[in-house]
Design a protein around this motif. Structure first.
Motif, PDB file in Angstrom:
ATOM      1  N   ASN A 103       0.441  -5.717  10.963  1.00 23.38           N
ATOM      2  CA  ASN A 103      -0.622  -6.071  10.724  1.00 23.38           C
ATOM      3  C   ASN A 103      -2.042  -5.686  11.809  1.00 23.38           C
ATOM      4  N   PRO A 104      -2.369  -4.857  11.159  1.00 21.96           N
ATOM      5  CA  PRO A 104      -3.654  -4.052  11.525  1.00 21.96           C
ATOM      6  C   PRO A 104      -4.304  -4.330  11.804  1.00 21.96           C
ATOM      7  N   ASP A 105      -5.619  -4.945  13.172  1.00 20.00           N
ATOM      8  CA  ASP A 105      -6.822  -5.692  13.524  1.00 20.00           C
ATOM      9  C   ASP A 105      -7.735  -4.033  12.218  1.00 20.00           C
ATOM     10  N   THR A 106      -7.568  -3.176  11.967  1.00 21.21           N
ATOM     11  CA  THR A 106      -8.692  -2.197  11.564  1.00 21.21           C
ATOM     12  C   THR A 106      -8.815  -1.874  10.367  1.00 21.21           C
ATOM     13  N   LEU A 107      -9.944  -1.883   9.790  1.00 19.51           N
ATOM     14  CA  LEU A 107     -10.029  -2.006   8.047  1.00 19.51           C
ATOM     15  C   LEU A 107      -8.996  -0.774   7.433  1.00 19.51           C
ATOM     16  N   GLY A 108      -9.503  -0.265   7.869  1.00 20.52           N
ATOM     17  CA  GLY A 108      -8.857   1.480   7.763  1.00 20.52           C
ATOM     18  C   GLY A 108      -7.436   1.167   7.002  1.00 20.52           C
ATOM     19  N   LEU A 109      -6.721   0.608   8.048  1.00 23.75           N
ATOM     20  CA  LEU A 109      -4.587   0.443   8.166  1.00 23.75           C
ATOM     21  C   LEU A 109      -4.548  -0.501   7.626  1.00 23.75           C
ATOM     22  N   GLN A 110      -5.869  -1.902   7.532  1.00 18.20           N
ATOM     23  CA  GLN A 110      -5.283  -2.709   6.581  1.00 18.20           C
ATOM     24  C   GLN A 110      -5.935  -2.054   5.068  1.00 18.20           C
ATOM     25  N   LEU A 111      -6.316  -1.580   4.432  1.00 18.31           N
ATOM     26  CA  LEU A 111      -6.221  -1.278   3.335  1.00 18.31           C
ATOM     27  C   LEU A 111      -5.438  -0.106   2.988  1.00 18.31           C
ATOM     28  N   VAL A 112      -4.869  -0.038   4.008  1.00 23.17           N
ATOM     29  CA  VAL A 112      -3.258   0.926   3.356  1.00 23.17           C
ATOM     30  C   VAL A 112      -2.777   0.456   3.319  1.00 23.17           C
ATOM     31  N   THR A 113      -2.026  -0.600   3.861  1.00 19.55           N
ATOM     32  CA  THR A 113      -1.470  -1.571   3.986  1.00 19.55           C
ATOM     33  C   THR A 113      -0.918  -2.616   2.854  1.00 19.55           C
ATOM     34  N   ILE A 114      -2.635  -2.893   1.936  1.00 18.66           N
ATOM     35  CA  ILE A 114      -2.787  -3.686   0.695  1.00 18.66           C
ATOM     36  C   ILE A 114      -2.382  -2.358  -0.342  1.00 18.66           C
ATOM     37  N   LEU A 115      -2.591  -0.705  -0.745  1.00 18.73           N
ATOM     38  CA  LEU A 115      -2.328  -0.678  -1.264  1.00 18.73           C
ATOM     39  C   LEU A 115      -0.662   0.577  -1.044  1.00 18.73           C
ATOM     40  N   VAL A 116      -0.684   0.261  -0.371  1.00 17.00           N
ATOM     41  CA  VAL A 116       0.673   0.240  -0.310  1.00 17.00           C
ATOM     42  C   VAL A 116       1.629  -0.541  -0.948  1.00 17.00           C
ATOM     43  N   GLU A 117       1.406  -1.187  -0.572  1.00 17.63           N
ATOM     44  CA  GLU A 117       1.749  -2.877  -1.262  1.00 17.63           C
ATOM     45  C   GLU A 117       1.790  -2.564  -3.089  1.00 17.63           C
ATOM     46  N   GLN A 118       0.630  -2.240  -3.041  1.00 16.80           N
ATOM     47  CA  GLN A 118       0.189  -2.426  -4.771  1.00 16.80           C
ATOM     48  C   GLN A 118       1.244  -1.065  -5.349  1.00 16.80           C
ATOM     49  N   LEU A 119       1.577   0.137  -4.974  1.00 15.93           N
ATOM     50  CA  LEU A 119       1.998   0.343  -5.224  1.00 15.93           C
ATOM     51  C   LEU A 119       3.485   0.351  -5.483  1.00 15.93           C
ATOM     52  N   ASP A 120       4.149  -0.568  -4.835  1.00 13.28           N
ATOM     53  CA  ASP A 120       5.218  -1.123  -4.659  1.00 13.28           C
ATOM     54  C   ASP A 120       6.610   0.121  -4.065  1.00 13.28           C
ATOM     55  N   SER A 121       5.754   0.260  -2.896  1.00 14.25           N
ATOM     56  CA  SER A 121       5.950   1.607  -2.412  1.00 14.25           C
ATOM     57  C   SER A 121       7.220   1.264  -0.822  1.00 14.25           C
ATOM     58  N   GLU A 122       7.207   2.403  -0.404  1.00 18.46           N
ATOM     59  CA  GLU A 122       7.411   1.734   1.181  1.00 18.46           C
ATOM     60  C   GLU A 122       6.680   3.275   1.956  1.00 18.46           C
ATOM     61  N   ILE A 123       6.157   2.581   3.469  1.00 16.92           N
ATOM     62  CA  ILE A 123       6.250   3.790   4.250  1.00 16.92           C
ATOM     63  C   ILE A 123       5.952   3.152   5.729  1.00 16.92           C
ATOM     64  N   GLU A 124       6.579   4.528   6.115  1.00 11.62           N
ATOM     65  CA  GLU A 124       7.089   4.847   7.402  1.00 11.62           C
ATOM     66  C   GLU A 124       6.495   4.736   8.894  1.00 11.62           C
ATOM     67  N   LEU A 125       6.131   4.660  10.055  1.00 11.67           N
ATOM     68  CA  LEU A 125       4.923   5.587  10.730  1.00 11.67           C
ATOM     69  C   LEU A 125       6.225   6.036  11.999  1.00 11.67           C
ATOM     70  N   LYS A 126       5.943   7.204  12.664  1.00 11.55           N
ATOM     71  CA  LYS A 126       6.509   7.897  13.488  1.00 11.55           C
ATOM     72  C   LYS A 126       5.414   7.722  14.361  1.00 11.55           C
ATOM     73  N   ARG A 127       5.412   7.506  16.084  1.00 13.40           N
ATOM     74  CA  ARG A 127       4.486   8.045  16.528  1.00 13.40           C
ATOM     75  C   ARG A 127       4.645   8.939  17.959  1.00 13.40           C
ATOM     76  N   ASN A 128       5.889   9.347  17.466  1.00 12.98           N
ATOM     77  CA  ASN A 128       6.490  10.835  18.879  1.00 12.98           C
ATOM     78  C   ASN A 128       5.858  12.205  18.224  1.00 12.98           C
ATOM     79  N   LYS A 129       4.694  12.435  19.176  1.00 17.09           N
ATOM     80  CA  LYS A 129       3.823  13.739  18.570  1.00 17.09           C
ATOM     81  C   LYS A 129       3.256  14.195  18.079  1.00 17.09           C
ATOM     82  N   GLY A 130       2.218  13.261  18.001  1.00 16.07           N
ATOM     83  CA  GLY A 130       1.427  12.863  17.335  1.00 16.07           C
ATOM     84  C   GLY A 130       1.510  11.849  16.521  1.00 16.07           C
ATOM     85  N   THR A 131       0.678  11.397  15.044  1.00 14.37           N
ATOM     86  CA  THR A 131       1.529  10.886  14.233  1.00 14.37           C
ATOM     87  C   THR A 131       2.064  11.067  12.550  1.00 14.37           C
ATOM     88  N   ARG A 132       2.740  10.704  12.003  1.00 15.37           N
ATOM     89  CA  ARG A 132       3.325  11.122  11.399  1.00 15.37           C
ATOM     90  C   ARG A 132       3.906   9.641   9.968  1.00 15.37           C
TER      91      ARG A 132
END
Length: 454
Positions: free
Chosen positions: A415-444
């Motif tokens: 549930n991001p606050d920024t427009l960019g990440l909100q847009l990413v979440t919406i587009l991932v759903e549009q593709l009917d895909s999965e997204i995974e976030l890892k935060r160690n040693k940077g961002t992945r």
């Protein structure tokens, strides 16, 4: 014959002739007179009226008996009812005539092959379609396989092998090219099937061949027209999106002249909107410059998109390196390419803007590859607690990572606050895909999605 024998014995020749069909009566009498004069034995066929007024076909074999002077003084005859034979013959002749008429007007080639695929007969427009006569094929002077276009010959041979291995009454259809005797290439459609030989004899193959050159030429012309039309559409869309981007740039320049908002979020919003518009415009540019296809070669597009982002976000004296590992020949249609391009735009922009605040060096990596079947539930049915794909799909994985400071733990990616990440979440759903976030040693970010196979 419907008459009593005594009745016929007591009648004169006139009564007998009266029972012969009127259309044949004169001819039969003249023939009879002729052979009585010569004394030769003879045979006649004619229609004879029965007692019930119906006519039958009879065959009459006559022997002439002569006196000592050589004159015919008596005749002996044998009469046989040949009605059934005549009717069978007429039906056969009628059937042959219909077949002959059909073949003469048949707009193709009808053929039968033996177990070795040697022609036993070829009828129809053989010479018109191939330039060679039926006799040349039947004699073996020309083999059908020899006039098949070299590029299509392996396909035809494979099809022959398949039908030879198949059960009886199996049929196959195939389009391929042949070379006419005049050197021109023609397209033909072949439809044939395997039939079982009678009484233990080897199998045979029967079928038809049609000339579809005109149809193929029409289809190719329509494809070219469609390709030109698509290129023009993509060109116009790209131009319109560039106009929108230019309007946003002009509006940003207007705000930029005001001291109070030079460093505000307003200018950032305009820049980000421009990037989003251009990520879509770039897709239409690639499609316009391509071969008129409706699908986009995604890896070259991704390279251009990220290169544009690096030029847009020049970060002073910082040296941010880009490492891209993109599988070649990955084609997506607009429904996949547009949202995926915008996702890349948002995530790479975020890395360039926020990942390296206190560092002069950094690294951004982008990987794209096929993985067979993606692990999302797209197009699946529940069965015995397991998910099974109901449609043939190819799975892909897109990974965008950096070795920066990482996204803060306080940011809720769900549930991001920024427009960019909100847009990413919406587009991932549009593709009917999965997204995974890892935060160690940077961002992945790892995105897995399915694309239906054509």
């Amino acid at each position: 014959m419907g008459h009593d024998l005594k009745d016929l014995e007591s009648t004169d020749m006139g009564v007998w002739l009266d029972h012969i069909h009127p259309e044949e009566r004169n001819k039969i009498w003249k023939t009879f007179e002729k052979y009585l004069e010569t004394g030769e034995n003879f045979r006649l066929e004619y229609r004879f009226r029965k007692h019930n007024e119906n006519y039958i076909h009879i065959e009459e074999n006559v022997i002439c008996l002569k006196d000592e002077n050589g004159s015919v003084n008596r005749v002996l005859g044998i009469i046989k009812d040949i009605t059934e034979r005549k009717l069978t013959q007429e039906r056969l002749e009628d059937s042959e005539e219909k077949y002959r008429s059909f073949i003469q007007n048949f707009d193709g080639i009808a053929f039968q092959l033996d177990e070795n695929f040697f022609p036993e007969f070829m009828h129809g427009k053989v010479e018109e379609i191939t330039g060679y006569s039926e006799e040349k094929f039947l004699s073996g002077q020309f083999l059908w396989i020899d006039i098949i276009h070299s590029a299509d010959k392996p396909l035809v041979i494979e099809d022959i092998n398949n039908i030879q291995k198949s059960p009886y009454n199996s049929s196959r259809e195939l389009d391929f090219r042949i070379i006419h005797s005049n050197g021109r290439t023609k397209w033909v459609h072949q439809c044939y099937y395997k039939i079982q030989g009678k009484d233990g004899k080897p199998e045979k193959y029967q079928g038809v061949i049609y000339d579809i050159t005109e149809k193929k030429n029409t289809e190719e012309a329509l494809e070219k027209i469609e390709a030109i039309r698509n290129k023009e559409i993509h060109h116009r869309i790209k131009n319109n999106l560039q106009v929108i981007s230019s309007l946003l740039d002009l509006q940003a320049e207007k705000f930029n002249d005001r001291e109070c908002i030079k460093n505000s979020e307003v200018l950032t919003a305009f820049r980000e909107s421009q990037d989003r518009v251009m990520s879509i415009a770039l897709i239409h540019e690639e499609l316009h410059e391509g071969e008129g296809r409706d699908t986009l070669n995604f890896s070259p597009y991704l390279e251009k998109l990220v290169e544009n982002l690096f030029q847009t976000y020049r970060l002073g004296d910082k040296e941010i390196s880009l490492i891209m590992n993109l599988e070649e020949d990955i084609f997506f249609d607009m429904d996949t390419a547009v949202p995926l391009g915008m996702i890349v735009n948002e995530l790479v922009s975020n890395s360039l803007k926020y990942a390296f605040p206190d560092r002069k060096t950094g690294e951004i990596r982008i990987n794209l590859f096929r993985e067979g079947k993606a692990g999302n539930s797209s197009g699946t049915d529940e069965k015995d607690g397991e998910k099974e794909l109901t449609e043939k799909c190819t799975g892909y994985t897109l990974i965008i990572s950096d070795n920066g400071i990482g996204i803060p733990e306080k940011i809720d990616f769900e549930n991001p606050d920024t427009l960019g990440l909100q847009l990413v979440t919406i587009l991932v759903e549009q593709l009917d895909s999965e997204i995974e976030l890892k935060r160690n040693k940077g961002t992945r970010f790892k995105i897995r999605f399915n694309v239906k196979q054509d």
